[in-house]
Design an enzyme around this catalytic site. Structure first.
Site, PDB file in Angstrom:
ATOM      1  CG  ASP A  74      28.855  40.238  34.769  1.00 47.03           C
ATOM      2  OD1 ASP A  74      27.947  39.824  35.662  1.00 47.03           O
ATOM      3  OD2 ASP A  74      29.304  41.397  34.992  1.00 47.03           O
TER       4      ASP A  74
ATOM      5  CG  HIS B 220      37.062  42.410  38.790  1.00 42.39           C
ATOM      6  ND1 HIS B 220      37.091  43.196  39.561  1.00 42.39           N
ATOM      7  CD2 HIS B 220      35.521  42.222  38.549  1.00 42.39           C
ATOM      8  CE1 HIS B 220      36.070  43.643  40.203  1.00 42.39           C
ATOM      9  NE2 HIS B 220      35.168  42.992  39.770  1.00 42.39           N
TER      10      HIS B 220
HETATM   11  N1  CMC Z   1      39.150  41.920  26.707  1.00 42.83           N
HETATM   12  C1  CMC Z   1      40.343  42.191  26.122  1.00 42.83           C
HETATM   13  N2  CMC Z   1      41.329  42.880  26.597  1.00 42.83           N
HETATM   14  C2  CMC Z   1      41.119  43.508  27.785  1.00 42.83           C
HETATM   15  C3  CMC Z   1      39.758  43.241  28.588  1.00 42.83           C
HETATM   16  C4  CMC Z   1      38.930  42.148  27.913  1.00 42.83           C
HETATM   17  N3  CMC Z   1      37.783  41.807  28.728  1.00 42.83           N
HETATM   18  N4  CMC Z   1      39.853  43.649  29.849  1.00 42.83           N
HETATM   19  C5  CMC Z   1      40.909  44.326  29.695  1.00 42.83           C
HETATM   20  N5  CMC Z   1      41.596  44.351  28.698  1.00 42.83           N
HETATM   21  C6  CMC Z   1      42.931  44.762  28.540  1.00 42.83           C
HETATM   22  C7  CMC Z   1      42.760  46.272  28.196  1.00 42.83           C
HETATM   23  O1  CMC Z   1      42.767  46.455  26.657  1.00 42.83           O
HETATM   24  C8  CMC Z   1      44.150  47.077  28.611  1.00 42.83           C
HETATM   25  O2  CMC Z   1      45.200  46.375  27.781  1.00 42.83           O
HETATM   26  P1  CMC Z   1      46.791  47.255  27.571  1.00 42.83           P
HETATM   27  O3  CMC Z   1      47.341  47.320  29.027  1.00 42.83           O
HETATM   28  O4  CMC Z   1      47.504  46.762  26.396  1.00 42.83           O
HETATM   29  O5  CMC Z   1      46.200  48.621  27.140  1.00 42.83           O
HETATM   30  C9  CMC Z   1      44.454  45.893  29.945  1.00 42.83           C
HETATM   31  O6  CMC Z   1      43.606  44.687  29.504  1.00 42.83           O
HETATM   32  C10 CMC Z   1      43.976  46.508  31.239  1.00 42.83           C
HETATM   33  O7  CMC Z   1      42.628  46.864  30.946  1.00 42.83           O
HETATM   34  P2  CMC Z   1      41.760  48.025  31.522  1.00 42.83           P
HETATM   35  O8  CMC Z   1      40.725  48.555  30.964  1.00 42.83           O
HETATM   36  O9  CMC Z   1      42.802  49.230  31.686  1.00 42.83           O
HETATM   37  O10 CMC Z   1      41.505  47.504  32.970  1.00 42.83           O
HETATM   38  P3  CMC Z   1      40.417  48.245  34.028  1.00 42.83           P
HETATM   39  O11 CMC Z   1      40.559  47.730  35.345  1.00 42.83           O
HETATM   40  O12 CMC Z   1      40.232  49.825  33.536  1.00 42.83           O
HETATM   41  O13 CMC Z   1      39.028  47.575  33.584  1.00 42.83           O
HETATM   42  C11 CMC Z   1      37.244  45.949  33.024  1.00 42.83           C
HETATM   43  C12 CMC Z   1      38.287  46.463  34.044  1.00 42.83           C
HETATM   44  C13 CMC Z   1      36.238  45.013  33.931  1.00 42.83           C
HETATM   45  C14 CMC Z   1      36.080  47.179  32.738  1.00 42.83           C
HETATM   46  C15 CMC Z   1      37.706  45.364  31.848  1.00 42.83           C
HETATM   47  O14 CMC Z   1      38.574  44.342  32.155  1.00 42.83           O
HETATM   48  C16 CMC Z   1      36.684  45.232  30.696  1.00 42.83           C
HETATM   49  O15 CMC Z   1      36.242  45.879  29.968  1.00 42.83           O
HETATM   50  N6  CMC Z   1      36.089  43.778  30.816  1.00 42.83           N
HETATM   51  C17 CMC Z   1      35.127  43.362  30.025  1.00 42.83           C
HETATM   52  C18 CMC Z   1      33.774  43.993  30.629  1.00 42.83           C
HETATM   53  C19 CMC Z   1      33.368  42.987  31.685  1.00 42.83           C
HETATM   54  O16 CMC Z   1      33.366  41.821  31.738  1.00 42.83           O
HETATM   55  N7  CMC Z   1      32.880  43.657  32.718  1.00 42.83           N
HETATM   56  C20 CMC Z   1      32.209  43.129  34.000  1.00 42.83           C
HETATM   57  C21 CMC Z   1      33.252  43.326  35.314  1.00 42.83           C
HETATM   58  S1  CMC Z   1      32.990  42.246  36.465  1.00 42.83           S
HETATM   59  C22 CMC Z   1      31.250  42.566  37.130  1.00 42.83           C
HETATM   60  C23 CMC Z   1      31.262  44.050  37.870  1.00 42.83           C
HETATM   61  O17 CMC Z   1      31.560  43.653  39.044  1.00 42.83           O
HETATM   62  O18 CMC Z   1      30.924  44.909  37.203  1.00 42.83           O
END
Ligand code: CMC
Length: 427
Positions: free
Chosen positions: A363, A306
């Site tokens: 989710d 998240h």
């Molecule tokens: N699986 C594997 N690796 C992950 C995941 C995941 N679900 N989420 C983040 N990471 C890794 C990412 O690859 C990165 O690694 P590194 O630092 O080595 O490059 C690190 O963790 C930070 O991730 P980020 O993408 O920079 O983090 P963000 O804050 O931009 O993204 C997120 C947040 C929710 C988009 C992401 O965690 C994600 O894609 N999760 C899966 C989709 C999901 O479940 N979304 C629902 C969010 S909750 C409902 C809502 O309110 O929308």
């Protein structure tokens, strides 16, 4: 003494006031930055940018706290119903019995949708994703309710708010009935808001509508848990579109499109699809954990991580407990619940997830409950939208009442500098 932040650029110093929220959050107010220095800030994904001051929802991602208007999400999920929470979010305080009754009466008064709208629904193929249909229908509401666009008084706003709260469940139910080839249903105003929604979605022609209270309670709780989450992608979209004074319905329609994406609300559908895939593949969770950690593999563990929570998402805790209860009450045994629990356990012990503070989000378990309630997977994000509606409305209303300026970020241009135009035969 009020705090001040100092910035030095090329030896020149600038001072900016530091604003402090009621929960002691600090933000540097850089309103005058560009005017004074000619410089802007660059913050892709707005990871460090506060877009507004807001009194609606507080969340502390490090501590795993979520409160609507000061009330803990755990209390609201346990003790309130969805309509009370909607009132709380939109108007700031929990309603008295009379206020709640009037609010619901006004909503019911607006719960019919123009018959002409059905022609728009008919134009969609059955295979259309319900989120696309819902976004289009919500946008089309503007054409049938033009008085809701130019809202200049609180009364105008109230009228637009009860209209969308009345009509949105009808539209959401239509998207499901279209998908499942059922005739449209007009609901029953003698039922509660959530019960009526359920009836409009599921009542079968010629069959008496029988309500299972456990189903309604579970649905109510899920809607409450999704009702607001401060400045997330869809809410920021609603505020941004609303800031151009495009009107509430157009703003909500844009919010639905933003919510649709699998990185946001669409994750609830993506989680179930992922869990199904793991099951069909033989249930080897370790294989999928390895894929999620492999930087050359685009696979992510859906329902994990998240932007704001760097600790357990408090909503996920409540939903996990609720999933166990609901499946138990309904006598549903779903093998993917075991796969989900297995994945969660592995992830919480795996250094990749621990180091990055990736925990299950709202989710991760919600889809398992929706599935147990008989809701098709493509409708999951529509359920999220139904829950988020009061939050979007509250945020839009706050933005309009605060007379916020039109949202218009800047950029650092990285394209070509000036080029001489060449006629087509010289290129
Ligand atoms: N699986 C594997 N690796 C992950 C995941 C995941 N679900 N989420 C983040 N990471 C890794 C990412 O690859 C990165 O690694 P590194 O630092 O080595 O490059 C690190 O963790 C930070 O991730 P980020 O993408 O920079 O983090 P963000 O804050 O931009 O993204 C997120 C947040 C929710 C988009 C992401 O965690 C994600 O894609 N999760 C899966 C989709 C999901 O479940 N979304 C629902 C969010 S909750 C409902 C809502 O309110 O929308």
């Amino acid at each position: 003494m009020s705090k001040v932040a100092t910035l030095e650029i090329d030896g020149k110093r600038y001072e900016f006031p530091v604003v402090e929220g009621t929960e002691n959050e600090l933000g540097i107010n850089i309103k005058s930055l560009r005017g004074e220095s000619g410089v802007i800030t660059l913050d892709p994904g707005y990871k460090n940018t506060g877009s507004c001051e807001s009194g609606i929802t507080f969340l502390d991602g490090e501590k795993g706290i979520l409160r609507y208007r000061g009330y803990a999400i755990e209390d609201l999920a346990e003790k309130a119903d969805f309509l009370e929470v909607a009132y709380l979010l939109i108007f700031g305080d929990l309603p008295s019995k009379e206020q709640l009754e009037k609010f619901y009466d006004d909503i019911k008064e607006q719960s019919t949708v123009d018959e002409e709208m059905k022609k728009i629904l008919d134009g969609f193929p059955k295979a259309a994703h319900p989120m696309g249909v819902l976004s289009s229908l919500t946008s089309a509401l503007v054409a049938f309710n033009p008085s809701c666009v130019d809202v200049s008084s609180e009364q105008d706003m109230y009228n637009a708010i009860v209209k969308i709260l009345g009509k949105f469940p009808v539209l959401a139910a239509w998207t499901l009935r279209k998908k499942t080839s059922l005739p449209l249903n007009y609901g029953d105003d003698s039922l509660g808001y959530v019960e009526n929604l359920h009836k409009m979605m599921f009542e079968k022609p010629g069959k008496k509508y029988e309500v299972n209270q456990s189903v309604i309670d579970a649905l109510d709780k899920l809607l409450i848990l999704h009702a607001d989450h401060e400045q997330n992608c869809s809410t920021s979209t609603v505020r941004m579109v609303g800031s151009s004074h495009a009107g509430l319905f157009a703003s909500i329609s844009a919010g639905i499109s933003a919510l649709w994406g699998p990185l946001h609300g669409g994750a609830n559908q993506a989680v179930i699809e992922m869990l199904e895939k793991i099951k069909e593949d033989g249930g080897d969770t370790k294989k999928f954990m390895a894929k999620a950690k492999d930087k050359d593999d685009p696979f992510r563990l859906m329902g994990f991580g998240h932007r704001v929570y760097k600790n357990f998402d408090p909503r996920a805790k409540i939903i996990k407990k609720s999933a166990d209860e609901v499946l138990g009450q309904l006598g549903v045994e779903d093998p993917i619940l075991d796969i989900a629990k297995g994945l969660e356990k592995e992830a919480l012990e795996d250094p990749y997830f621990v180091d990055r503070k990736l925990y299950p989000n709202v989710d991760f378990y919600s889809g398992i409950i929706y599935r147990a309630l008989g809701i098709p997977v493509e409708m999951f994000t529509v359920m999220f939208a139904l829950g988020r509606l009061p939050g979007w409305i509250a945020q839009w209303r706050e933005m309009r009442l605060n007379k916020e300026p039109i949202g218009r970020p800047r950029q650092i241009y990285t394209g070509h500098t000036h080029r001489e135009f060449q006629p087509v035969d010289k290129r």
